[in-house]
Design an enzyme around this catalytic site. Structure first.
Site, PDB file in Angstrom:
ATOM      1  N   GLU A  53       6.477   2.984   0.080  1.00  0.00           N
ATOM      2  CA  GLU A  53       6.438   1.829  -0.825  1.00  0.00           C
ATOM      3  C   GLU A  53       7.424   2.029  -1.942  1.00  0.00           C
ATOM      4  OE1 GLU A  53       1.849   0.322  -0.543  1.00  0.00           O
ATOM      5  OE2 GLU A  53       2.632   0.793  -2.393  1.00  0.00           O
TER       6      GLU A  53
ATOM      7  N   ASP B 111      -7.897   7.717  -4.624  1.00  0.00           N
ATOM      8  CA  ASP B 111      -7.710   8.122  -5.971  1.00  0.00           C
ATOM      9  C   ASP B 111      -8.383   6.929  -7.085  1.00  0.00           C
ATOM     10  OD1 ASP B 111      -6.807  10.460  -5.225  1.00  0.00           O
ATOM     11  OD2 ASP B 111      -4.635  10.298  -6.113  1.00  0.00           O
ATOM     12  N   THR B 112      -7.791   5.917  -7.137  1.00  0.00           N
ATOM     13  CA  THR B 112      -7.972   4.814  -8.029  1.00  0.00           C
ATOM     14  C   THR B 112      -8.521   3.522  -7.478  1.00  0.00           C
ATOM     15  OG1 THR B 112      -5.830   3.981  -7.670  1.00  0.00           O
ATOM     16  CG2 THR B 112      -6.219   5.993  -9.378  1.00  0.00           C
TER      17      THR B 112
ATOM     18  N   GLY C 180      -5.486  -9.295  11.322  1.00  0.00           N
ATOM     19  CA  GLY C 180      -4.386  -9.483  12.160  1.00  0.00           C
ATOM     20  C   GLY C 180      -3.005  -9.323  11.678  1.00  0.00           C
TER      21      GLY C 180
ATOM     22  N   ARG D  63      -2.496   4.848  -4.699  1.00  0.00           N
ATOM     23  CA  ARG D  63      -3.189   5.709  -3.637  1.00  0.00           C
ATOM     24  C   ARG D  63      -4.627   5.328  -3.656  1.00  0.00           C
ATOM     25  NH1 ARG D  63      -3.949   8.078   0.642  1.00  0.00           N
ATOM     26  NH2 ARG D  63      -4.204  10.186   1.049  1.00  0.00           N
ATOM     27  N   GLY D  64      -5.195   4.819  -2.473  1.00  0.00           N
ATOM     28  CA  GLY D  64      -6.451   4.335  -2.394  1.00  0.00           C
ATOM     29  C   GLY D  64      -7.678   4.990  -2.738  1.00  0.00           C
TER      30      GLY D  64
END
Length: 1003
Positions: free
Chosen positions: A91, A28-29, A57, A25-26
């Site tokens: 994911e 968060d970490t 792109g 999770r961007g």
């Protein structure tokens, strides 16, 4: 979240583009734990996929999915807000899918969140899912998929950093080491015991130009024993998943020998490419334009191993065969000139010997096993390596030889002995292993080299035993790297060793074959028989008559060979069970001319196999008192195969399959040691003598396809009875007396009994068959557990290269799965099954105290309607146990293989068939049961579900269940009722015992 790539890969695995995929999770970490982990992975030169390296792109979702699929390992960094991102959750689902489908490694990391919160969706994950449920209230399946994925991931072995014990740097260092260990395991899992292979594999793959759409042929060239086949095998398994069809043709040279051998190889190639066993082409060219067109549409990977003739290449990969775009062909050979027609020079790879360090490593692996070499031993090893010059086969063989050396003096002595042989001649190096064998192992080795290479291990052991050798020699030969055992349980021997063994025998007398201990070449046998030059030195003759010039035999041509113990005469052209009868007769006529009769055979014979024997009886002057196995398939023999004056007291095996003149069984009443009787395909055989019940050593009786047989008398306790295709069989006598008299010999009761397509059985015959089956099941069920888990070889029958697979009764693999199995033509479940139902399922109410100390399990039965039976037919059964409180648990019974799945049996019948079986299946055991046995105290009902599995599935018409109890044994032995009324009575007796204080201890 995650996405793009950076850094260079140091660990190569051709199907994978990335070493590590990071899911996180961007918010968060990204700038803390994940960035530090990413940097640490880069320092280790690991190709890592992360979200901030996407090229402009790129579409996010396709790039992510592709990156996940092309990664060897995924790291999932669970943090507080991970579950709030549907991107992260998708994911996760895809990562777990790759794990299930492709075996991708997955490592969960719990950062500032406990595994329990992830597993149960508690804390911040509960808040996240509350919001998700509002957003996806019309798509609950998606929510369930995410929850299931979180639970599965949290249950994986991972890295818990939720309490942040220690420094983050230390934690990341430990995690990186775990990742490296996982990747190292993945990259080297199929290379165990191989040295210097990776570079060679990469060079071969480079020559194959995998990105090109052209058809590419690569040649692998080198001397025997240098590792060509091993290299081709590794490349084949690495790349096979990239092609629509694959085929590895082993031993092309050997399998091309004999008439039509090369055509059989081409058929095998096409069968494997198209997965079609019906392809059979007997002409030099394929002919079929449809088949050619299908080939042109198929991207194939083909390996032709050990090619030694240009005709093999022309027929297998010549102009007549055009393969689809992108196809790849690998050819291994010792002869470089053979490659010139099909392979351009720069596509020929020469396999060279191992370099010094690699040779030392391989030698130590086999000489020292797991021990670390001392300086002294390393120095001795270097001297050996200098002598062997990197030939892998010689390194392994001599390594095994030095393994027995315990002291420096032993090593020095062995090394001095080695130096007596020229270093350039590998065969002499290999001869050292033979010279170091004891006499028993030498004889075993020569027998394998001369006529047992490729034979089934059990068959080989039996032959060696008949020859008077100890079969423990096989294991010794394996330990010394002189032979090996294939995945199909057959003896394998390297070509160099094979030729070495035969050379040793030839050297016994180079000029006169009749003075050698073993004869296998047709020319040598012809010379000895025509010129009567045999001597007492000859112990074994085994040869193929397919290229034999017609030879008139009369008198006693083998009289001088007074020590001949084994005689095998066969014709590789004869697969008589596959050929029309008139062709069989033409081939048989081409064998020995016995029109003048045959006066005698050596009395020393212990094993006699004569395919297509053209006389009605054995020579009158032959004294067969030493004969242990007599096999005369496709012969002209009759009931008077031997006279009353001839003693066969030591006979254990007789095979007379496909003897069309046989109307009665030759007199075996004095052959009290007989164990195997094979009469498969004797279509004129009308009866089995009553004295068979007195042959108390008889365990295997094969009467398959004896279509004139009408009556089966009482038989002894057999382990296997094959009677499929006995279409005239009406009467089958009960063997209750034999079974009850042998009750103490419980090891004899396990077995398989096949009455498929016995369409004329009367009702009494079916009753007797099923009553005998019930007795067998009860005896096996009450036997010690150890007895119920026999070693495979103790139950294997007729696994010999001399018996057509369709005639074999039992294989080792399926014998381990079942204890008693009976198949019989019919439409009714046996009446001793107190629970029966129409269809494929049955729900039963279990009596009180059903699961007590004398409960033995379940006997199972189904009826299949008229259908096609295939050798791979499997019967599956599952059971769902339920309590009054609503608690339930499902158990799966072992898959039942009614037939030998390797025999290729196919039968179409218009009649129904009854299947009854019993397996050693304890409810309290097995990996699928997580509850304690006390659960079954409360079970009041059970639902059994049956289904068929295999190439040709069939519906289940009826099914039945029988509960087995030890206290019923005496009733069943006496022929009493054990149906539903008996079960009710038993339940009443148990209730009375309980009221009187009797304790029933549950299993």
């Amino acid at each position: 979240m995650a996405s793009s790539s950076s850094s260079a890969a140091a660990i190569s695995s051709p199907p994978r583009k990335y070493d590590v995929f990071l899911s996180f999770r961007g918010e968060d970490t990204r700038n803390t734990f994940t960035s530090h982990l990413h940097a640490a992975l880069l320092r280790k030169k690991l190709h890592t996929y992360i979200d901030d390296k996407l090229e402009r792109g790129d579409e996010i979702r396709p790039a992510l999915l592709e990156a996940i699929e092309k990664s060897k390992l995924s790291v999932i960094i669970f943090s507080k807000n991970y579950a709030s991102s549907t991107w992260c959750l998708d994911e996760l689902v895809h990562i777990l899918g790759c794990k299930e489908r492709d075996g991708q490694f997955v490592i969960p990391v719990f950062y500032d969140i406990s595994p329990q919160d992830v597993r149960k969706q508690q804390g911040s994950y509960a808040d996240a899912f509350a919001k998700l449920e509002e957003r996806f209230k019309d798509c609950m399946d998606k929510l369930l998929e995410w929850r299931d994925a979180l639970e599965k991931a949290a249950n994986l072995s991972g890295y818990d950093y939720s309490n942040k014990a220690g420094t983050e740097a230390d934690s990341i260092e430990k995690l990186v080491q775990v990742i490296l260990n996982k990747l190292d395991c993945k990259c080297s899992s199929n290379l165990k015991g191989l040295v210097e292979i990776e570079t060679k594999v990469e060079q071969i793959e480079s020559l194959l130009c995998l990105d090109s759409s052209d058809v590419c042929i690569v040649g692998i060239w080198g001397m025997g024993g240098i590792g060509k086949t091993t290299l081709a095998d590794v490349v084949y398994h690495r790349l096979s998943d990239k092609f629509g069809a694959c085929c590895f043709l082993k031993n092309v040279r050997e399998n091309s020998e004999g008439k039509d051998g090369i055509y059989n190889l081409r058929d095998k190639l096409l069968r494997e490419i198209f997965d079609d066993e019906n392809i059979n082409i007997n002409t030099p060219s394929i002919g079929s334009e449809l088949l050619k067109e299908r080939l042109r549409r198929t991207k194939v990977l083909i390996v032709l191993d050990d090619v030694n003739d240009s005709r093999q290449l022309e027929l297998l990969v010549g102009d007549d065969l055009e393969f689809g775009v992108g196809s790849r062909i690998i050819i291994t050979t010792r002869d470089r000139s053979l490659l010139n027609e099909k392979v351009v020079d720069d596509k020929i790879y020469e396999v060279k010997g191992l370099k010094h360090d690699g040779a030392l490593q391989l030698f130590h692996l086999h000489a020292l096993k797991n021990k670390s070499p001392t300086t002294v031993y390393t120095e001795f090893s270097r001297k050996v390596i200098d002598y062997i010059q990197g030939i892998p086969l010689a390194l392994k063989t001599l390594g095994a030889l030095f393994r027995r050396c315990d002291t420096e003096e032993d090593w020095d002595e062995e090394l001095n002995r080695l130096k007596k042989f020229p270093s350039e001649k590998v065969q002499n190096v290999l001869r050292l292993s033979y010279d170091g064998l004891e006499e028993n192992e030498k004889e075993c080795f020569l027998d394998i080299a001369c006529f047992l290479k490729g034979a089934d291990v059990y068959y080989a052991k039996r032959i060696l035993d008949l020859r008077g050798f100890f079969v423990t020699g096989i294991q010794i030969l394996i330990d010394k790297s002189l032979i090996s055992i294939s995945e199909t349980n057959c003896l394998e021997m390297h070509d160099l060793l094979h030729e070495m063994g035969r050379t040793i025998v030839r050297e016994q007398c180079k000029d006169e074959p009749g003075k050698r201990s073993r004869l296998w070449a047709a020319d040598d046998v012809y010379h000895v028989l025509e010129n009567d030059t045999g001597t007492p030195t000859v112990q074994c003759i085994s040869f193929d008559t397919s290229n034999f010039t017609r030879l008139e035999l009369c008198g006693s041509p083998s009289k001088k060979m007074s020590n001949l113990r084994l005689l095998i005469i066969h014709d590789s052209r004869l697969r008589l069970y596959d050929l029309p009868r008139w062709i069989q007769l033409v081939y048989n006529a081409g064998l020995f001319d016995l029109s003048q009769g045959l006066q005698s055979l050596p009395n020393s014979l212990r094993y006699l196999y004569w395919q297509g024997y053209r006389l009605k009886s054995l020579p009158s002057n032959f004294s067969p008192q030493n004969l242990v196995e007599l096999r005369m398939p496709e012969s002209f023999v009759g009931a008077e195969l031997w006279s009353k004056n001839q003693n066969l007291g030591n006979l254990k095996v007789i095979e007379l399959s496909f003897c069309e003149h046989l109307t009665e069984v030759p007199d075996l009443s004095r052959s009290k040691k007989i164990e195997h009787i094979v009469l498969f395909g004797c279509e004129r055989l009308v009866r089995i003598p009553s004295y068979f019940k007195d042959l108390d050593k008889l365990r295997w009786l094969n009467l398959g396809e004896c279509s004139s047989l009408e009556f089966l008398p009482e038989l002894p306790v057999l382990c296997c009875l094959e009677a499929r295709g006995c279409t005239s069989l009406k009467t089958v006598s009960s063997s209750r007396n034999s079974l009850t008299q042998a009750w103490d010999k419980y090891e004899l009761f396990r077995g398989r009994f096949n009455f498929v397509d016995c369409r004329n059985l009367d009702e009494n015959a079916r009753t007797n068959i099923m009553a005998d089956t019930q007795l067998r099941i009860m005896r096996v069920a009450t036997g010690p557990l150890k007895t119920r888990q026999h070693r495979e070889e103790e139950i294997v029958m007729e696994r010999t290269s001399s018996i057509p697979t369709c005639c074999r009764t039992l294989s080792s693999t399926d014998s381990a799965r079942i204890l008693v199995s009976t198949v019989c033509a019919g439409n009714e479940i046996p009446n001793w099954f107190c629970h029966q139902n129409e269809g494929s399922s049955i729900t039963i109410k279990l009596p009180r105290n059903w699961y007590c100390t004398d409960f033995l399990g379940f006997a199972l039965s189904v009826v299949l309607p008229h259908c096609s039976f295939q050798g791979d037919l499997m019967l599956a059964c599952s059971c769902n146990f339920k309590t009054n409180s609503g608690e339930s648990h499902e158990t799966i019974h072992p898959i039942h293989y009614p037939f030998n799945e390797k025999e290729g049996m196919f039968a179409y019948t218009e009649f129904g068939h009854i299947f009854v079986w019993y397996s050693a299946f304890a409810l309290g055991e097995g990996a699928n049961l997580n509850r304690s046995n006390s659960f079954y105290q409360h079970v009041t009902g059970a639902c059994f579900e049956f289904n068929t599995v295999g190439f040709r599935q069939s519906e289940v018409k009826k099914c039945g269940i029988s509960l087995l109890y030890a206290e019923d044994v005496e009733t069943i032995k006496s022929g009493g009722n054990t149906g539903l009324a008996s079960i009710v009575a038993i339940d009443r007796r148990r209730a009375l015992r309980n009221r009187s204080g009797y304790e029933w201890c549950l299993i």
